[in-house]
Scaffold this active site. Structure first.
Site, mmCIF file in Angstrom:
data_model
loop_
_atom_site.group_PDB
_atom_site.id
_atom_site.type_symbol
_atom_site.label_atom_id
_atom_site.label_comp_id
_atom_site.label_asym_id
_atom_site.label_seq_id
_atom_site.Cartn_x
_atom_site.Cartn_y
_atom_site.Cartn_z
ATOM 1 N N ASP A 19 0.869 -1.169 0.000
ATOM 2 C CA ASP A 19 0.000 0.000 0.000
ATOM 3 C C ASP A 19 0.907 1.219 0.000
ATOM 4 O O ASP A 19 1.456 1.591 1.033
ATOM 5 C CB ASP A 19 -0.899 -0.008 1.231
ATOM 6 C CG ASP A 19 -1.852 1.172 1.264
ATOM 7 O OD1 ASP A 19 -2.406 1.509 0.215
ATOM 8 O OD2 ASP A 19 -2.034 1.749 2.345
ATOM 9 N N GLU A 82 -0.766 -0.734 -5.445
ATOM 10 C CA GLU A 82 -1.903 0.053 -5.890
ATOM 11 C C GLU A 82 -1.529 0.883 -7.110
ATOM 12 O O GLU A 82 -0.435 1.437 -7.198
ATOM 13 C CB GLU A 82 -2.385 0.979 -4.772
ATOM 14 C CG GLU A 82 -3.629 1.770 -5.142
ATOM 15 C CD GLU A 82 -3.974 2.824 -4.107
ATOM 16 O OE1 GLU A 82 -4.771 3.720 -4.430
ATOM 17 O OE2 GLU A 82 -3.436 2.748 -2.983
ATOM 18 N N ASP A 156 -2.993 0.880 6.775
ATOM 19 C CA ASP A 156 -2.009 0.624 5.717
ATOM 20 C C ASP A 156 -1.770 -0.880 5.558
ATOM 21 O O ASP A 156 -1.601 -1.383 4.444
ATOM 22 C CB ASP A 156 -0.683 1.311 6.038
ATOM 23 C CG ASP A 156 -0.846 2.759 6.436
ATOM 24 O OD1 ASP A 156 -0.716 3.627 5.571
ATOM 25 O OD2 ASP A 156 -1.113 3.011 7.629
#
Length: 215
Positions: A19, A82, A156
């Site tokens: 992340d 991501e 996170d």
């Protein structure tokens, strides 16, 4: 007389989910087993103490060094991060995030680990059933899917595990077999993955798993 050699056990297949964040990067390592994925490690990598943004080189080096430690310890067969996005109200966000993602891709390439990007809404849709799921919904969905005692903290880490789960499902381990096989058999992979996200230079309006603009 030749002594028979001891068979070398196969290397477990592991997936590293990231992340991205310039200040804090969440990570989660899943190991693929006959019973599905299980968490073997998870945590955060911090770029620097405090929030001093004056020395970008030191910040990205700290991220790089931290990620290399994780990669060298667990030796994942794949990395999932991501997708980079940009919003017209916060163009600086995409620029700062690109610094962090750059070191992830470099570290993966140096170890011949394929890196795949997933849009945040695709991750949420696949893990929770809703592309607009809240961070709390992601936490509980990840805990449910991975049989955790409780929702992972901080956000996170939950997001990183969600990204790793998305890669697990998308690469066939979860979609074409296992408990999710019946649900995702016949899934439209183009709709799931989209075009190569790192060749798409147009800003995206999709919401990020990270909602706060990096400092």
């Amino acid at each position: 007389m030749t002594t028979p050699s001891t068979p070398v056990p196969p290397v477990p297949r592991r997936i590293l989910g990231l992340d991205p964040g310039l200040q804090t990067t969440g990570y989660g390592v899943l190991e693929v087993t006959d019973r599905g994925p299980r968490v073997v490690d998870a945590g955060v990598i911090r770029s620097a103490e405090g929030r001093d943004t004056s020395d970008m080189a030191r910040r990205v080096k700290a991220l790089y060094d931290g990620l290399c430690e994780v990669l060298d310890e667990w030796k994942p067969s794949g990395m999932a991060v991501e997708q980079l996005y940009a919003h017209y109200e916060h163009p600086r966000t995409a620029i700062l995030m690109a610094h962090a993602r750059g070191v992830y891709f470099l570290a993966g390439a140096q170890r011949n680990i394929p890196v795949t990007s997933y849009a945040a809404t695709k991750v949420k849709k696949l893990v929770t059933g809703s592309g607009r799921a809240s961070k709390e919904q992601m936490q509980y969905a990840v805990a449910r899917e991975l049989n955790l005692a409780g929702p992972p903290e901080p956000h996170d880490v939950a997001d990183a595990l969600g990204i790793a789960l998305c890669h697990y499902f998308a690469t066939g381990s979860g979609i074409m077999g296992g408990a999710r096989g019946a649900t995702f058999t016949g899934v439209n992979m183009q709709a799931l993955l989209g075009n190569d996200p790192d060749e798409d230079l147009e800003p995206s309006s999709e919401a990020s798993l990270i909602e706060d603009e990096p400092q």
